[in-house]
Design an enzyme around this catalytic site. Structure first.
Site, PDB file in Angstrom:
ATOM      1  N   GLU A 124       0.813  -1.218   0.000  1.00  0.00           N
ATOM      2  CA  GLU A 124       0.000   0.000   0.000  1.00  0.00           C
ATOM      3  C   GLU A 124       0.847   1.269   0.000  1.00  0.00           C
ATOM      4  OE1 GLU A 124      -0.508  -2.627   1.919  1.00  0.00           O
ATOM      5  OE2 GLU A 124      -2.475  -3.348   1.291  1.00  0.00           O
ATOM      6  N   HIS A 164     -10.067  -4.966  10.167  1.00  0.00           N
ATOM      7  CA  HIS A 164     -10.711  -4.819   8.860  1.00  0.00           C
ATOM      8  C   HIS A 164     -12.037  -4.090   9.074  1.00  0.00           C
ATOM      9  CE1 HIS A 164      -7.803  -7.898   7.887  1.00  0.00           C
ATOM     10  NE2 HIS A 164      -8.130  -7.868   6.617  1.00  0.00           N
TER      11      HIS A 164
END
Ligand SMILES: Cc1ncc(C[n+]2csc(CCOP(=O)(O)OP(=O)(O)O)c2C)c(N)n1
Ligand SMILES: [Mg+2]
Lengths: 80, 671
Positions: B400, B468
């Site tokens: 990322e 998450h």
């Protein structure tokens, strides 16, 4: 032309005075930009200060053992 | 010296002398106490900058670091614009907004220095990616130090440059130290060029104090990159003859080591090698001294920005793509024209497809987004797009930090990337590139860079435990230079995405997992219908505008994403005015103000811990502007998102808790 060299801002903390521990050249000596001209003691370490101009060291304003504020004129160099 | 024109050799010599003398002049200005800030200088490293930049052409690019004065002078920036920048003057190369650590000039092919160690590498790879996508012949040389090798940004950026054969020269100036730490203390294998092989490309160690050796190695690397055989890693062995930064006396450099390197001074060696004559030396030296003396004199009196210009250059104003779209502030359906019912995932997919078809600069970059037979990202938004745009669905490694950096670099070069994370939580990994680079480059460059980057991130607690699940809005709303939106329905999702792509600034869009309307294997338990009648005509939803979802008299409920839907469930019984804040940065104070002045009560509903949330900002904003309005928050408690459904349900505000919060504030002010 005369160039005044000031006590450099090398302290870690604001507002502390820096001491001249030793001059590495004498009045009347030819000096070169970048050569170690004196030794100072900061709040962190003892370190060398480089000469800022080429010429002759004409005056030492702050003797070894003395402490002065950043920005104080410490030496005069006559530039050829 | 065979093979080289005398003028060429003297040109390189003069550049190196200019860098050395510039740095010495600056050093003595610091010793005098005349110059503000701090400095990182490069005396002793002149040959790396000059050797590499001489091998580049003027429309090639470099990225640099906090130690960038030499790179700048080598790339063709003038000593005046540089000196002015160091003095903080409006006439500086970054209008005084950058300073010593961020010197650069986009019109001369130099991105402002990136002072986050290794942070320029993914950026440079993204610039190189844009050249590849647009078939441009340029190469990028990215300068960094030996210290950068240990950063994740190095690994992620270099790996992507390798898998896509990008025209990127990775220039490692190995000066044996990262700050005061010797390379041997932080690397088992201190032969840095060895790293290249493990990524599958060529690396080479070069005497970085031999300007011709550097030039020749760089020339070869440039040719390879232009031929599509990049990247190349050049490890240039050199030595810093000055402190790391201005107060550093270098006590960690052993005396004999310093002396050995003094013998290898790049300027003196080159002078000897080309047998420079006394006349040539005199001519060059006088010219350099005169130029620098004049630059210093002028910089000392150069005009400074006025304090009233403080907020200039934060955002790009001009829309980069003129468009004659319908702008609709608060539509249920479009005025006239036909519509279809679409969910958020479908609407986003349609918006992305239309924009990619209309504008070849738009591309998607992310994990699992372009694999035939794959998922179309974590929530099916890009499903099938690789069939139509095989070259523009950039499927990345799981990296990322790296690919947000690449996206930023490509955006800076004029592309329109859409970068997405699979779960918002992973934005923490990307946040250096988003916050330190994408959001700040415009400002640091004195308004000369635009970063038209769109970022997408799914958020919300959905049975996946703590990592998450977070609502990440809070971490990005207080970032100058960044815009943040959070649509609650399909119409807004598509309209805001299109507005974001045309905005010219980095825009981060949060999407809620329970609102996507994803189908099949990617369907979510507990999903809420967020579908809308989406027009066939082109439209945008302007960023910076809230939407009133229900008009009411007694209280204003402010919410976004999933919470809008929960608030609507109790709005009738409470006679609440429900505002979908939807643009979290900037916030639409006009719409909010009109409502809270009318109702006198504001309840802010936020999924996410109550402390330090976006709700706190909205509450403060209301209190400052309309002090007579009563404000309260309904939010999650200050705990990580739990897994077990009973706790997750207790964590996430629901219709009952919203209703309770509203009743409480109404009772308190009436009782
Ligand atoms: C991410 C990050 N960590 C730490 C620092 C503080 N810092 C600035 S320069 C530096 C050393 C960098 O060493 P190197 O990459 O070898 O470059 P050099 O200073 O030798 O040119 C450090 C630790 C920083 N700027 N960025
Ligand atoms: Mg280093």
């Amino acid at each position: 032309m005369d160039v005044n060299m000031k006590m450099p801002d090398l302290a870690t903390n604001e507002g502390v005075e820096l001491g001249v521990t030793r001059w590495l050249a004498n009045v009347g000596d030819p000096v070169k930009r970048g050569q170690a001209l004196l030794e100072i003691e900061t709040d962190k370490a003892v370190q060398e200060v480089e000469c800022i101009a080429n010429g002759t060291l004409t005056t030492i304003h702050v003797q070894s053992g003395q402490k002065v504020a950043v920005g104080t004129v410490i030496a005069t160099i006559k530039v050829s | 010296m065979t093979g080289y024109d005398r003028k060429f050799l003297l040109g390189m010599y003069e550049r190196m002398v200019l860098i050395r003398e510039f740095e010495d002049a600056v050093k003595f200005l610091f010793l005098e106490g005349t110059m503000p800030g701090t400095i990182h200088q490069c005396q002793g490293q002149e040959a790396t900058a000059v050797g590499v930049c001489t091998a580049l052409s003027s429309d090639d690019w470099i990225t640099s670091t906090f130690r960038g004065h030499g790179h700048a002078l080598a790339k063709g920036l003038g000593p005046q614009e540089l000196m002015d920048e160091l003095f903080g003057a409006e006439t500086g190369c970054c209008k005084g907004r950058g300073g010593s650590m961020h010197v650069g000039n986009m019109s001369k092919g130099m991105v402002p220095g990136i002072a986050i160690v290794a942070g320029g590498i993914p950026l440079a790879a993204g610039m190189a990616l844009s050249f590849k996508l647009e078939n441009k012949p340029h190469v990028v040389a990215s300068f960094f130090g030996d210290g950068a090798i240990a950063e994740g940004a190095f690994h992620e950026g270099v790996n992507m440059a390798a898998i896509w054969n990008l025209p990127l020269i990775l220039v490692c100036e190995n000066n044996l130290y990262g700050a005061s730490t010797h390379v041997d203390l932080v690397m088992k294998n201190s032969r840095i060029s060895d790293r290249a092989k493990s990524y599958g490309f060529r690396g080479e160690t070069v005497d970085g104090n031999d300007v011709l050796a550097v030039y020749e190695a760089a020339q070869k690397a440039v040719a390879e990159c232009r031929a599509g055989h990049g990247p190349v890693l050049l490890e240039l062995l050199t030595y810093r003859r000055t402190g790391h930064s201005r107060r550093d006396p270098c006590h960690y450099q052993p005396k004999d080591e310093r002396e050995a390197w003094t013998q290898r001074d790049p300027i003196e060696r080159f002078a000897a090698r080309i047998q420079i004559t006394a006349e040539e030396h005199e001519l060059i030296n006088t010219r350099v001294q005169k130029t620098l003396a004049a630059a210093v004199e002028r910089a000392k009196v150069a005009p400074h920005p006025s304090a009233s210009d403080l907020a200039e250059y934060v955002y790009a104003e001009a829309s980069p793509r003129p468009s004659a779209l319908n702008e609709q502030l608060n539509p249920v359906v479009s005025a006239g024209g036909s519509t279809r019912r679409l969910g958020i995932a479908e609407a986003l997919r349609e918006g992305i497809t239309e924009e990619m078809a209309a504008d070849p600069r738009v591309f998607c970059i992310g994990e699992d987004i372009g694999v035939p037979g794959g998922w179309g990202g974590a929530f099916t938004v890009t499903l099938g797009l690789e069939k139509r745009f095989p070259e523009r669905m950039i499927n990345t490694p799981i990296a990322e930090l790296g690919f947000f950096g690449l996206a930023t670099g490509a955006a800076m070069m004029g592309m329109r990337p859409i970068a997405d994370v699979q779960y918002g939580d992973f934005l923490f990994l990307a946040s250096d590139q988003i916050i330190n680079n994408a959001a700040k480059l415009r400002y640091m460059s004195g308004g000369t860079i635009s970063v038209p980057l769109v970022m997408r991130a799914p958020v919300g607690a959905t049975g996946r435990g703590s990592q998450h699940a977070q609502n990440m809005e809070r971490y990005f709303t207080g970032v100058p230079g960044l815009k943040v939106v959070a649509p609650s329905n399909a119409y807004d999702a598509k309209g805001l995405l299109k507005a974001a792509l045309r905005d010219g600034n980095p825009v981060l869009m949060f999407e809620h997992k329970l609102l996507y309307g994803s189908k099949g294997a990617r369907a979510e338990g507990g999903a809420v219908d967020a579908s809308s009648d989406v027009p066939l005509d082109d439209y945008v939803v302007p960023i910076g505008k809230a939407a009133i979802r229900r008009e009411g008299k007694r209280v204003t409920v402010l919410a976004w994403l999933l919470m809008v839907h929960y608030a609507m469930q109790v709005a009738d019984e409470l006679d609440a005015e429900v505002i979908d804040v939807r643009s979290l940065s900037p916030i639409d104070w006009e719409t909010i103000g009109a409502s809270v002045r009318k109702t006198g009560h504001a309840v802010i509903v936020e999924e996410g811990p109550v402390t330090g949330g976006v709700g706190a900002e909205i509450a403060a904003g209301i209190a400052e502007r309309w002090p007579s309005v009563r404000v309260t928050r309904v939010a999650s408690p200050d705990v990580p998102v739990p897994f077990t459904p009973v706790l997750e349900n207790a964590y996430r505000p629901n219709a009952d808790r919203i209703s309770m919060g509203v009743r409480q504030i109404l009772e308190e002010s009436h009782g």
